[in-house]
Design a protein around this motif. Structure first.
Motif, mmCIF file in Angstrom:
data_model
loop_
_atom_site.group_PDB
_atom_site.id
_atom_site.type_symbol
_atom_site.label_atom_id
_atom_site.label_comp_id
_atom_site.label_asym_id
_atom_site.label_seq_id
_atom_site.Cartn_x
_atom_site.Cartn_y
_atom_site.Cartn_z
ATOM 1 N N PHE B 39 60.206 -15.651 -57.221
ATOM 2 C CA PHE B 39 59.092 -14.826 -57.669
ATOM 3 C C PHE B 39 58.169 -14.532 -56.500
ATOM 4 O O PHE B 39 57.884 -15.419 -55.706
ATOM 5 C CB PHE B 39 58.294 -15.554 -58.734
ATOM 6 C CG PHE B 39 59.047 -15.731 -60.018
ATOM 7 C CD1 PHE B 39 59.092 -14.709 -60.956
ATOM 8 C CD2 PHE B 39 59.743 -16.906 -60.276
ATOM 9 C CE1 PHE B 39 59.798 -14.861 -62.141
ATOM 10 C CE2 PHE B 39 60.457 -17.061 -61.460
ATOM 11 C CZ PHE B 39 60.479 -16.040 -62.402
ATOM 12 N N GLN B 42 53.341 -14.063 -59.891
ATOM 13 C CA GLN B 42 53.413 -14.798 -61.148
ATOM 14 C C GLN B 42 52.095 -14.674 -61.911
ATOM 15 O O GLN B 42 51.035 -14.642 -61.289
ATOM 16 C CB GLN B 42 53.625 -16.283 -60.868
ATOM 17 C CG GLN B 42 54.929 -16.626 -60.285
ATOM 18 C CD GLN B 42 55.483 -17.904 -60.917
ATOM 19 O OE1 GLN B 42 56.588 -17.924 -61.371
ATOM 20 N NE2 GLN B 42 54.670 -18.954 -60.979
ATOM 21 N N PRO B 43 52.157 -14.665 -63.230
ATOM 22 C CA PRO B 43 50.936 -14.603 -64.021
ATOM 23 C C PRO B 43 50.002 -15.744 -63.628
ATOM 24 O O PRO B 43 50.468 -16.814 -63.233
ATOM 25 C CB PRO B 43 51.425 -14.823 -65.450
ATOM 26 C CG PRO B 43 52.830 -14.386 -65.441
ATOM 27 C CD PRO B 43 53.346 -14.735 -64.089
ATOM 28 N N GLU B 44 48.713 -15.497 -63.755
ATOM 29 C CA GLU B 44 47.668 -16.490 -63.475
ATOM 30 C C GLU B 44 47.254 -16.538 -62.013
ATOM 31 O O GLU B 44 46.091 -16.747 -61.704
ATOM 32 C CB GLU B 44 48.064 -17.921 -63.906
ATOM 33 C CG GLU B 44 48.624 -18.016 -65.318
ATOM 34 C CD GLU B 44 47.561 -17.849 -66.380
ATOM 35 O OE1 GLU B 44 46.501 -18.482 -66.279
ATOM 36 O OE2 GLU B 44 47.785 -17.058 -67.324
ATOM 37 N N PHE B 45 48.199 -16.356 -61.124
ATOM 38 C CA PHE B 45 47.851 -16.399 -59.704
ATOM 39 C C PHE B 45 47.296 -15.051 -59.261
ATOM 40 O O PHE B 45 47.790 -14.009 -59.669
ATOM 41 C CB PHE B 45 49.083 -16.728 -58.862
ATOM 42 C CG PHE B 45 49.680 -18.078 -59.147
ATOM 43 C CD1 PHE B 45 49.186 -19.215 -58.525
ATOM 44 C CD2 PHE B 45 50.738 -18.227 -60.041
ATOM 45 C CE1 PHE B 45 49.737 -20.473 -58.790
ATOM 46 C CE2 PHE B 45 51.289 -19.477 -60.310
ATOM 47 C CZ PHE B 45 50.784 -20.603 -59.675
ATOM 48 N N VAL B 63 55.784 -10.666 -69.987
ATOM 49 C CA VAL B 63 56.365 -11.339 -71.145
ATOM 50 C C VAL B 63 55.291 -11.422 -72.215
ATOM 51 O O VAL B 63 54.195 -11.912 -71.947
ATOM 52 C CB VAL B 63 56.828 -12.759 -70.775
ATOM 53 C CG1 VAL B 63 57.402 -13.479 -71.988
ATOM 54 C CG2 VAL B 63 57.863 -12.705 -69.650
ATOM 55 N N ASP B 65 53.575 -12.378 -76.113
ATOM 56 C CA ASP B 65 53.348 -13.618 -76.878
ATOM 57 C C ASP B 65 54.637 -14.182 -77.447
ATOM 58 O O ASP B 65 54.846 -15.399 -77.448
ATOM 59 C CB ASP B 65 52.389 -13.367 -78.049
ATOM 60 C CG ASP B 65 51.567 -12.117 -77.853
ATOM 61 O OD1 ASP B 65 50.867 -12.062 -76.818
ATOM 62 O OD2 ASP B 65 51.645 -11.177 -78.673
ATOM 63 N N LYS B 66 55.485 -13.293 -77.939
ATOM 64 C CA LYS B 66 56.677 -13.849 -78.524
ATOM 65 C C LYS B 66 57.926 -13.783 -77.635
ATOM 66 O O LYS B 66 59.045 -13.554 -78.109
ATOM 67 C CB LYS B 66 56.939 -13.313 -79.936
ATOM 68 C CG LYS B 66 56.714 -14.367 -81.076
ATOM 69 C CD LYS B 66 56.631 -15.826 -80.524
ATOM 70 C CE LYS B 66 56.365 -16.912 -81.550
ATOM 71 N NZ LYS B 66 55.473 -17.940 -80.999
ATOM 72 N N GLY B 67 57.689 -13.970 -76.333
ATOM 73 C CA GLY B 67 58.803 -14.175 -75.419
ATOM 74 C C GLY B 67 59.574 -12.928 -74.997
ATOM 75 O O GLY B 67 60.437 -12.975 -74.133
ATOM 76 N N ASP B 69 60.403 -9.672 -73.058
ATOM 77 C CA ASP B 69 59.923 -9.140 -71.785
ATOM 78 C C ASP B 69 60.198 -7.684 -71.538
ATOM 79 O O ASP B 69 61.213 -7.143 -71.911
ATOM 80 C CB ASP B 69 60.284 -10.023 -70.602
ATOM 81 C CG ASP B 69 61.735 -10.053 -70.271
ATOM 82 O OD1 ASP B 69 62.461 -10.795 -70.935
ATOM 83 O OD2 ASP B 69 62.128 -9.308 -69.348
ATOM 84 N N PRO B 92 43.523 -12.507 -61.758
ATOM 85 C CA PRO B 92 44.830 -13.111 -61.985
ATOM 86 C C PRO B 92 45.878 -12.119 -62.491
ATOM 87 O O PRO B 92 45.579 -11.229 -63.278
ATOM 88 C CB PRO B 92 44.536 -14.167 -63.055
ATOM 89 C CG PRO B 92 43.108 -14.521 -62.829
ATOM 90 C CD PRO B 92 42.453 -13.236 -62.436
ATOM 91 N N PHE B 96 55.201 -10.811 -63.703
ATOM 92 C CA PHE B 96 56.095 -11.486 -62.782
ATOM 93 C C PHE B 96 56.702 -10.405 -61.895
ATOM 94 O O PHE B 96 56.979 -9.303 -62.373
ATOM 95 C CB PHE B 96 57.275 -12.125 -63.513
ATOM 96 C CG PHE B 96 56.908 -13.224 -64.456
ATOM 97 C CD1 PHE B 96 56.952 -14.554 -64.036
ATOM 98 C CD2 PHE B 96 56.560 -12.955 -65.767
ATOM 99 C CE1 PHE B 96 56.642 -15.584 -64.913
ATOM 100 C CE2 PHE B 96 56.248 -13.982 -66.647
ATOM 101 C CZ PHE B 96 56.288 -15.296 -66.223
#
Lengths: 196, 196
Positions: B39, B42-45, B63, B65-67, B69, B92, B96
């Motif tokens: 990767f 990435q999410p959050e970073f 992606v 809530d329910k996976g 993508d 953030p 991905f």
DNA sequence: AAGTAGTTCAGGAAATTTGGTTGAACTGGT
DNA sequence: ACCAGTTCAACCAAATTTCCTGAACTACTT
């Protein structure tokens, strides 16, 4: 009555909090799904969260100059994981933390943790206890690395953490125990190199 | 004379810069090897870099809530990729970005990009042009999603980007085009579900 | 000089994962 | 009732990962 709030339960197991206090504590956490192979900590980035594993498995590791990686920690259900050096001192991480399986974590941010500790002395106590346990655990590991050979470390590990052995790849375990995967493979198969 | 400095060339194709300017520009980039499945976002970073693909292929996706993508973008040689929302606003990431092959990118950090834009108006112009092109491209995609059906979107895509079709896995293309992999498989094999 | 504890390298078998296909039953809109 | 498309489950082939093993090597003890 044991509730189905894992974090509240966890807290109650360690400090004498009321239901409301436990609820307030758990409200500071956020549930996040993490997919296998996804990183929740990466070198260079400042770690924002402390993570409680609700489901799944993680591996924390560092990679040295020549690509060799050493496993620092594992975490499965009901364990905590993060790069504490980065989290506590709020400086860039040196580790990776990666999901070994599709997982779910409960994360708390550094700010929220500070707020909790300020708000209620029992929370402070809780985190102190956590830190002490972590330190004690690490000391044990240091001692074991200094005093035991590869085979002894392996057998001690499977005795203490049989659940983990089954869930992590062998190369990860080998690098946790400080040996090569080949050597671990040989220990497991008891057939040491010998010249026939 | 066309040099073998891809970034300098890229710049020259868009704004009238001198050789020195092009060289200064390209000096702000760093070449990084990326392994398949690695990767770069990435999410959050918070995304630190804007990336030019020198070699290889990438996929950007979210992606839900329910996976489920959804592919946001692809990038192959001579394309750019990052989570622009995160990069530009320095907040953030939600996406991905993963390598689909072993790849090489040229990355520029946010700080260096700011410095370049401050240093020379032509660089500012360059990034403006990039942004406009990106916006125009996205608008086209929105229109196509609103007005075409799955099969039309697919045939339009293979016509516009035949090089990409060959290099990305089918599930990624399906999720880019907004259909299931099964449905794309059926379109390709022309054998639509029918009750015999 | 020989043994012990462990590494490195390389090849290959075994296990798991990934990517893709297909049938069948279902949904929502027209 | 039909159309475009989804969901679910089973299945397969190919790719990749993980593990195992032999052989040669290093470094330390004894």
């Amino acid at each position: 009555m044991p509730e189905d709030n894992p974090i509240a339960n966890y807290l109650k197991r360690h400090v004498p909090v009321s239901d409301e206090e436990a609820a307030q504590f758990s409200a500071a956490f956020r549930e996040v799904k993490i997919r296998k192979r996804q990183f929740i900590v990466q070198p260079e980035f400042i770690v924002k969260n402390r993570n409680y594993v609700l489901k799944g498995a993680f591996r924390a590791y560092v990679v040295d100059d020549k690509g060799q990686d050493s496993t620092i920690a594992f975490a499965i259900e009901d364990w905590w994981i993060t790069d504490y050096n980065s989290y506590i001192l709020q400086k860039p991480a040196t580790m990776f933390v990666v999901a070994l399986e599709d997982s779910i974590i409960l994360e708390i941010s550094h700010e929220k943790e500070q707020a909790l500790k300020k708000a209620n002395h029992l929370y402070e106590t809780f985190f102190r206890i956590r830190a002490e346990r972590t330190a004690a655990f690490m000391q044990q590991r240091i001692i074991s690395n200094l005093t035991q050979n590869a085979e002894e470390r392996y057998y001690q590990f499977i005795e203490k953490y049989p659940q983990i052995v089954q869930r992590v790849p062998q190369y990860a375990l080998a690098s946790y125990l400080g040996m090569t995967t080949e050597f671990l493979s040989r220990i497991r198969n008891k057939r040491m190199t010998k010249n026939s």
